[in-house]
Design a protein around this motif. Structure first.
Motif, PDB file in Angstrom:
ATOM      1  N   THR A   1      50.247  28.837  47.490  1.00  0.00           N
ATOM      2  CA  THR A   1      50.445  29.520  46.205  1.00  0.00           C
ATOM      3  C   THR A   1      50.569  31.030  46.322  1.00  0.00           C
ATOM      4  OG1 THR A   1      48.065  29.741  45.777  1.00  0.00           O
ATOM      5  CG2 THR A   1      49.136  27.694  45.080  1.00  0.00           C
ATOM      6  N   GLY A   2      50.092  31.591  47.432  1.00  0.00           N
ATOM      7  CA  GLY A   2      50.149  33.033  47.597  1.00  0.00           C
ATOM      8  C   GLY A   2      48.988  33.770  46.964  1.00  0.00           C
ATOM      9  N   SER A   3      48.021  33.054  46.435  1.00  0.00           N
ATOM     10  CA  SER A   3      46.855  33.691  45.817  1.00  0.00           C
ATOM     11  C   SER A   3      45.609  32.892  46.143  1.00  0.00           C
ATOM     12  CB  SER A   3      47.025  33.799  44.296  1.00  0.00           C
ATOM     13  OG  SER A   3      47.139  32.516  43.718  1.00  0.00           O
ATOM     14  N   GLY A   4      44.451  33.537  46.028  1.00  0.00           N
ATOM     15  CA  GLY A   4      43.192  32.867  46.284  1.00  0.00           C
ATOM     16  C   GLY A   4      42.710  32.082  45.084  1.00  0.00           C
ATOM     17  N   LEU A   5      41.544  31.474  45.231  1.00  0.00           N
ATOM     18  CA  LEU A   5      40.968  30.667  44.158  1.00  0.00           C
ATOM     19  C   LEU A   5      39.772  31.335  43.496  1.00  0.00           C
ATOM     20  CD1 LEU A   5      41.146  27.044  45.619  1.00  0.00           C
ATOM     21  CD2 LEU A   5      42.227  27.865  43.528  1.00  0.00           C
ATOM     22  N   ASN A   6      38.929  31.991  44.281  1.00  0.00           N
ATOM     23  CA  ASN A   6      37.755  32.621  43.697  1.00  0.00           C
ATOM     24  C   ASN A   6      38.161  33.730  42.722  1.00  0.00           C
ATOM     25  OD1 ASN A   6      35.726  31.098  44.942  1.00  0.00           O
ATOM     26  ND2 ASN A   6      35.891  32.295  46.825  1.00  0.00           N
ATOM     27  N   PHE A   7      37.464  33.771  41.583  1.00  0.00           N
ATOM     28  CA  PHE A   7      37.686  34.775  40.545  1.00  0.00           C
ATOM     29  C   PHE A   7      39.076  34.657  39.912  1.00  0.00           C
ATOM     30  CE2 PHE A   7      34.872  36.595  43.823  1.00  0.00           C
ATOM     31  CZ  PHE A   7      33.692  36.573  43.090  1.00  0.00           C
ATOM     32  N   THR A   8      39.560  33.421  39.799  1.00  0.00           N
ATOM     33  CA  THR A   8      40.822  33.151  39.114  1.00  0.00           C
ATOM     34  C   THR A   8      40.625  31.960  38.177  1.00  0.00           C
ATOM     35  OG1 THR A   8      41.650  31.572  40.762  1.00  0.00           O
ATOM     36  CG2 THR A   8      42.128  33.915  41.132  1.00  0.00           C
ATOM     37  N   PHE A   9      41.533  31.810  37.221  1.00  0.00           N
ATOM     38  CA  PHE A   9      41.456  30.668  36.309  1.00  0.00           C
ATOM     39  C   PHE A   9      41.685  29.364  37.058  1.00  0.00           C
ATOM     40  CE2 PHE A   9      43.183  27.582  33.308  1.00  0.00           C
ATOM     41  CZ  PHE A   9      42.237  27.650  32.293  1.00  0.00           C
ATOM     42  N   SER A  10      42.586  29.381  38.043  1.00  0.00           N
ATOM     43  CA  SER A  10      42.805  28.171  38.842  1.00  0.00           C
ATOM     44  C   SER A  10      41.528  27.750  39.551  1.00  0.00           C
ATOM     45  CB  SER A  10      43.916  28.413  39.870  1.00  0.00           C
ATOM     46  OG  SER A  10      45.146  28.685  39.240  1.00  0.00           O
ATOM     47  N   GLY A  11      40.762  28.725  40.027  1.00  0.00           N
ATOM     48  CA  GLY A  11      39.516  28.422  40.713  1.00  0.00           C
ATOM     49  C   GLY A  11      38.489  27.784  39.799  1.00  0.00           C
ATOM     50  N   ILE A  12      38.316  28.344  38.604  1.00  0.00           N
ATOM     51  CA  ILE A  12      37.318  27.763  37.700  1.00  0.00           C
ATOM     52  C   ILE A  12      37.795  26.413  37.168  1.00  0.00           C
ATOM     53  CG2 ILE A  12      36.366  30.009  37.087  1.00  0.00           C
ATOM     54  CD1 ILE A  12      37.773  29.799  34.385  1.00  0.00           C
ATOM     55  N   LEU A  13      39.121  26.204  37.103  1.00  0.00           N
ATOM     56  CA  LEU A  13      39.639  24.903  36.682  1.00  0.00           C
ATOM     57  C   LEU A  13      39.319  23.844  37.734  1.00  0.00           C
ATOM     58  CD1 LEU A  13      41.212  23.070  34.801  1.00  0.00           C
ATOM     59  CD2 LEU A  13      43.329  23.892  35.855  1.00  0.00           C
ATOM     60  N   LEU A  14      39.543  24.157  39.010  1.00  0.00           N
ATOM     61  CA  LEU A  14      39.203  23.201  40.065  1.00  0.00           C
ATOM     62  C   LEU A  14      37.695  22.953  40.095  1.00  0.00           C
ATOM     63  CD1 LEU A  14      41.522  24.283  43.030  1.00  0.00           C
ATOM     64  CD2 LEU A  14      41.729  22.276  41.560  1.00  0.00           C
ATOM     65  N   ALA A  15      36.918  24.004  39.913  1.00  0.00           N
ATOM     66  CA  ALA A  15      35.466  23.831  39.871  1.00  0.00           C
ATOM     67  C   ALA A  15      35.059  22.966  38.691  1.00  0.00           C
ATOM     68  CB  ALA A  15      34.783  25.196  39.785  1.00  0.00           C
ATOM     69  N   SER A  16      35.729  23.132  37.562  1.00  0.00           N
ATOM     70  CA  SER A  16      35.429  22.327  36.379  1.00  0.00           C
ATOM     71  C   SER A  16      35.758  20.857  36.618  1.00  0.00           C
ATOM     72  CB  SER A  16      36.219  22.857  35.174  1.00  0.00           C
ATOM     73  OG  SER A  16      35.952  22.109  34.012  1.00  0.00           O
ATOM     74  N   LEU A  17      36.817  20.580  37.365  1.00  0.00           N
ATOM     75  CA  LEU A  17      37.158  19.197  37.677  1.00  0.00           C
ATOM     76  C   LEU A  17      36.054  18.541  38.501  1.00  0.00           C
ATOM     77  CD1 LEU A  17      40.948  19.507  38.637  1.00  0.00           C
ATOM     78  CD2 LEU A  17      39.965  18.839  36.441  1.00  0.00           C
ATOM     79  N   VAL A  18      35.493  19.292  39.436  1.00  0.00           N
ATOM     80  CA  VAL A  18      34.439  18.738  40.289  1.00  0.00           C
ATOM     81  C   VAL A  18      33.168  18.498  39.482  1.00  0.00           C
ATOM     82  CG1 VAL A  18      32.942  19.192  42.272  1.00  0.00           C
ATOM     83  CG2 VAL A  18      35.370  19.790  42.374  1.00  0.00           C
ATOM     84  N   VAL A  19      32.738  19.490  38.720  1.00  0.00           N
ATOM     85  CA  VAL A  19      31.455  19.385  38.031  1.00  0.00           C
ATOM     86  C   VAL A  19      31.499  18.373  36.893  1.00  0.00           C
ATOM     87  CG1 VAL A  19      31.820  21.191  36.292  1.00  0.00           C
ATOM     88  CG2 VAL A  19      29.538  20.805  37.192  1.00  0.00           C
ATOM     89  N   ASN A  20      32.687  18.113  36.351  1.00  0.00           N
ATOM     90  CA  ASN A  20      32.805  17.165  35.240  1.00  0.00           C
ATOM     91  C   ASN A  20      33.201  15.766  35.680  1.00  0.00           C
ATOM     92  OD1 ASN A  20      32.436  18.565  32.514  1.00  0.00           O
ATOM     93  ND2 ASN A  20      33.799  19.997  33.566  1.00  0.00           N
TER      94      ASN A  20
END
Length: 222
Positions: free
Chosen positions: A79-98
């Motif tokens: 993607t050319g960008s990281g995951l931490n401190f991004t909306f994509s990162g919190i979305l992936l984290a939300s998928l795991v926790v939910n």
């Protein structure tokens, strides 16, 4: 009132449901109808976010999303960008926790469908896919609605994991729950109270509407 934080929370909840409910439907049905080696470990992995402290889960996800970790590095190359401190990162984290909130109600609903119902459908000439779409899915509709309600409401209120992975970036990762915490830290109890009341109202209305639809669906199949 932090309307941008509310927008981020609602976007996060909607995208989490859109992505996670199909996964929960497939995984819940698989766990309910199939026997395979390691099934108990799979069920334990699904339930793990329920018992792990949110900050601990968030810490491990933050490490996994980092550019030095295999998953984080692969994501950055793609993607050319990281995951931490991004909306994509919190979305992936939300998928795991939910994950357990989406899988377990659906799994229990499929476990309540007698096997002879599926066998009768097959004897009538229905394919496995037709049996799923025309027989099983209407029967597990209340479980699916429950999974949707729990996932949406829990996403709106999630705090620890989202804060660890996303921080508190305005308009990007600051959800309403994090904004409430920030207001409390700033001794703005009035602002925190207003946002807490709005979050409570949105969660309550969401659950009420969804469970009302589930009750109507049960009535249609009686």
């Amino acid at each position: 009132m932090d309307w941008r934080a509310l927008t981020v929370s609602l976007q996060l909840a909607v995208f989490t449901c859109l992505l996670l409910i199909p996964i929960g439907l497939w995984l819940g049905r698989t766990l309910a109808t199939r026997r395979f080696r390691g099934k108990a470990l799979c069920e334990a992995a699904v339930a793990l976010p329920l018992v792990m402290p949110p900050t601990v889960l968030g810490f491990y996800l933050m490490l996994a999303f980092g550019v030095e970790a295999p998953f984080g590095a692969l994501w950055q190359r793609l993607t050319g960008s990281g995951l931490n401190f991004t909306f994509s990162g919190i979305l992936l984290a939300s998928l795991v926790v939910n994950l357990p909130f989406a899988v377990q109600p659906i799994q229990r609903a499929f476990e309540g469908v007698p096997r002879n119902v599926r066998e009768a459908a097959w004897c009538c000439g229905l394919s496995p896919w037709q049996t799923f779409a025309r027989i099983e899915l209407p029967l597990v509709w209340p479980g699916l609605i429950s999974a949707l309600a729990l996932t949406f409401a829990h996403t709106l209120g999630e705090f620890g994991v989202i804060l660890m992975v996303g921080g508190s970036i305005d308009g990007e990762t600051r959800t309403l729950a994090i904004s409430i915490y920030d207001r409390v830290q700033a001794f703005d109890e009035a602002g925190a109270g207003i946002m807490s009341a709005i979050l409570l109202a949105v969660s309550f209305v969401t659950i009420g509407v969804v469970y009302g639809l589930a009750r109507r669906g049960r009535g249609l199949h009686v």
